[in-house]
Enzyme design. Structure first.
Site, PDB file in Angstrom:
ATOM      1  N   TYR A  46       0.824  -1.227   0.000  1.00 30.47           N
ATOM      2  CA  TYR A  46       0.000   0.000   0.000  1.00 30.47           C
ATOM      3  C   TYR A  46       0.849   1.264   0.000  1.00 30.47           C
ATOM      4  O   TYR A  46       0.443   2.278   0.570  1.00 30.47           O
ATOM      5  CB  TYR A  46      -0.922   0.047   1.233  1.00 30.47           C
ATOM      6  CG  TYR A  46      -1.713  -1.201   1.489  1.00 30.47           C
ATOM      7  CD1 TYR A  46      -2.702  -1.624   0.601  1.00 30.47           C
ATOM      8  CD2 TYR A  46      -1.493  -1.971   2.624  1.00 30.47           C
ATOM      9  CE1 TYR A  46      -3.435  -2.772   0.831  1.00 30.47           C
ATOM     10  CE2 TYR A  46      -2.220  -3.130   2.864  1.00 30.47           C
ATOM     11  CZ  TYR A  46      -3.188  -3.513   1.957  1.00 30.47           C
ATOM     12  OH  TYR A  46      -3.912  -4.649   2.187  1.00 30.47           O
ATOM     13  N   TYR A  97     -14.442  -5.049   3.260  1.00 26.68           N
ATOM     14  CA  TYR A  97     -13.046  -5.379   2.961  1.00 26.68           C
ATOM     15  C   TYR A  97     -12.771  -6.796   3.470  1.00 26.68           C
ATOM     16  O   TYR A  97     -12.913  -7.073   4.654  1.00 26.68           O
ATOM     17  CB  TYR A  97     -12.060  -4.397   3.607  1.00 26.68           C
ATOM     18  CG  TYR A  97     -10.633  -4.793   3.289  1.00 26.68           C
ATOM     19  CD1 TYR A  97     -10.121  -4.639   1.992  1.00 26.68           C
ATOM     20  CD2 TYR A  97      -9.821  -5.392   4.254  1.00 26.68           C
ATOM     21  CE1 TYR A  97      -8.839  -5.057   1.674  1.00 26.68           C
ATOM     22  CE2 TYR A  97      -8.535  -5.809   3.933  1.00 26.68           C
ATOM     23  CZ  TYR A  97      -8.054  -5.638   2.648  1.00 26.68           C
ATOM     24  OH  TYR A  97      -6.783  -6.063   2.319  1.00 26.68           O
ATOM     25  N   ASP A 109     -16.834 -13.215   8.452  1.00 24.84           N
ATOM     26  CA  ASP A 109     -15.398 -12.911   8.401  1.00 24.84           C
ATOM     27  C   ASP A 109     -14.987 -12.221   9.703  1.00 24.84           C
ATOM     28  O   ASP A 109     -15.209 -11.016   9.880  1.00 24.84           O
ATOM     29  CB  ASP A 109     -15.124 -12.020   7.184  1.00 24.84           C
ATOM     30  CG  ASP A 109     -13.658 -11.607   7.087  1.00 24.84           C
ATOM     31  OD1 ASP A 109     -12.882 -11.890   8.015  1.00 24.84           O
ATOM     32  OD2 ASP A 109     -13.301 -10.976   6.066  1.00 24.84           O
ATOM     33  N   LYS A 115      -5.208 -12.646  11.761  1.00 21.12           N
ATOM     34  CA  LYS A 115      -4.744 -11.531  12.599  1.00 21.12           C
ATOM     35  C   LYS A 115      -4.428 -11.948  14.047  1.00 21.12           C
ATOM     36  O   LYS A 115      -3.367 -12.478  14.311  1.00 21.12           O
ATOM     37  CB  LYS A 115      -5.758 -10.393  12.542  1.00 21.12           C
ATOM     38  CG  LYS A 115      -5.782  -9.711  11.163  1.00 21.12           C
ATOM     39  CD  LYS A 115      -6.487  -8.394  11.208  1.00 21.12           C
ATOM     40  CE  LYS A 115      -6.571  -7.741   9.846  1.00 21.12           C
ATOM     41  NZ  LYS A 115      -5.325  -7.162   9.376  1.00 21.12           N
TER      42      LYS A 115
HETATM   43  C1  LIG Z   1     -12.280  -8.360   7.827  1.00 23.67           C
HETATM   44  C2  LIG Z   1     -10.993  -8.682   7.131  1.00 23.67           C
HETATM   45  N1  LIG Z   1     -10.926  -9.785   6.367  1.00 23.67           N
HETATM   46  C3  LIG Z   1      -9.786 -10.151   5.739  1.00 23.67           C
HETATM   47  C4  LIG Z   1      -8.646  -9.369   5.847  1.00 23.67           C
HETATM   48  C5  LIG Z   1      -7.410  -9.782   5.104  1.00 23.67           C
HETATM   49  O1  LIG Z   1      -6.467 -10.283   5.991  1.00 23.67           O
HETATM   50  P1  LIG Z   1      -4.920 -10.380   5.549  1.00 23.67           P
HETATM   51  O2  LIG Z   1      -4.401  -8.980   5.564  1.00 23.67           O
HETATM   52  O3  LIG Z   1      -4.290 -11.251   6.578  1.00 23.67           O
HETATM   53  O4  LIG Z   1      -4.880 -10.992   4.190  1.00 23.67           O
HETATM   54  C6  LIG Z   1      -8.672  -8.215   6.630  1.00 23.67           C
HETATM   55  C7  LIG Z   1      -7.476  -7.373   6.769  1.00 23.67           C
HETATM   56  O5  LIG Z   1      -7.517  -6.274   7.256  1.00 23.67           O
HETATM   57  C8  LIG Z   1      -9.884  -7.845   7.286  1.00 23.67           C
HETATM   58  O6  LIG Z   1      -9.965  -6.749   8.042  1.00 23.67           O
END
Ligand SMILES: Cc1ncc(COP(=O)(O)O)c(C=O)c1O
Length: 325
Positions: free
Chosen positions: A15, A142, A234, A263
């Protein structure tokens, strides 16, 4: 050359517009909430290194557990083989996830956890010869940066260069007391084509911490269940204490079919992704026909070190030894 100059000579950062970017800060160590640069300057890691660090940097208990595991078994292929840390972690997680979650599938980051979830839903329909390929998602969503995860994320400057190549997704507003009836009418009109609904529960983190009410999401989930639309929750961001409860699921009265985690999963120590699912999803892949198999995996799937970090992190969380920040 100092570290920053050496970095600029060889690294391309995420980014980051490398032409105009300020000097990149070289971090040499971390302790608790602090990071230290090469000149000894101290920074508070207020973003928890992109929302991954739960117990502070270089936590001694996690370091000890990972170090012991490193001297025992650092890696083994997870197809045809297994190991204690992966078994124990799955057992521990399934005890605290919504009770309909019965199986754990490992991958290595949040985006891949989402890819696996989408593939589970789309192949769930395929294996049963149902023609359902469209996906429902929230506006401003996202879910990550790989192609499937990008497809189910809101369209933006980030996704524009790939626009034509992303698969079709129907974006809806997050539920509110005012729009729920209209949302239900719309979803009902397209439900027969929908393979799944993917959503960030309660908080859309990357969109700028946009909140919606747990009651309204629960109501929407209940409706999707009635319409036989599979639900992917998610929890890559919300999982492991970020919403005040262990999972956003603990605020909701309905249970999803599939959940995604990453995470905070390893306390921020090592990359790992998890996609959990219900027995019904799992059973749709059981067959004497080899082609009904979920053909997905990564070289480092269920890495024993990452599983051990996750076990240690979970122990700290459940014993209330660290408050998620
Ligand atoms: C809700 C959500 N799903 C998926 C992801 C993607 O995770 P990664 O950065 O480990 O690929 C993020 C990353 O911020 C997220 O906030």
């Amino acid at each position: 050359m100092n570290l920053s100059e050496r970095d600029r000579a060889v690294n391309w950062h995420p980014y980051t517009q490398m032409k105009t970017a300020d000097d990149i800060i070289p971090i040499v160590r971390g302790k608790g909430i602090y990071l230290f640069d090469d000149e000894g300057k101290q920074y508070i890691d207020a973003v928890s290194s992109w929302w991954v660090t739960l117990h502070g940097h270089a936590h001694p208990y996690i370091a000890k557990r990972v170090s012991e595991q490193l001297h025992t078994l650092e890696q083994v292929i997870f197809a045809g083989f297994t190991h204690e840390p992966a078994i124990q972690l799955s057992e521990n997680l399934l005890k605290i996830l919504p009770e309909n979650q019965k199986k754990i599938f490992y991958s290595d980051n949040g985006s891949t956890a989402v890819e696996v979830a989408l593939k589970m839903c789309i192949q769930y329909a395929y294996n049963q010869k149902h023609k359902k390929t469209k996906v429902l998602a929230f506006k401003n969503a996202y879910h990550g940066d790989t192609f499937g995860a990008m497809s189910v994320s809101g369209r933006s400057a980030w996704t524009n260069p790939f626009g034509e190549m992303l698969f079709e997704v129907i974006f809806i507003d997050v539920p509110t007391a005012e729009n729920l009836d209209d949302l239900k009418i719309f979803i009902k009109s397209i439900s027969s084509e929908i393979a799944c609904f993917i959503y960030e529960p309660i908080i859309q983190g990357a969109a700028g911490m946009l909140m919606h009410r747990a009651e309204d999401l629960s109501e929407l989930m209940k409706f999707c269940r009635e319409q036989k639309i599979l639900m992917i929750q998610d929890e890559v961001f919300t999982g492991f204490g970020r919403t005040g409860k262990l999972f956003a699921a603990d605020h909701l009265s309905e249970q999803p079919d599939i959940m995604c985690f990453s995470k905070g999963l390893t306390g921020g120590t090592m990359p790992m992704g998890i996609t959990s699912c219900s027995q019904e999803i799992f059973e749709a892949f059981l067959s004497d026909d080899q082609y009904k198999t979920l053909f997905h995996g990564h070289s480092f799937t269920a890495n024993p070190l990452a599983c051990t970090a996750a076990l240690a992190s979970l122990e700290l969380l459940l014993n209330n030894e660290t408050l998620a920040i």
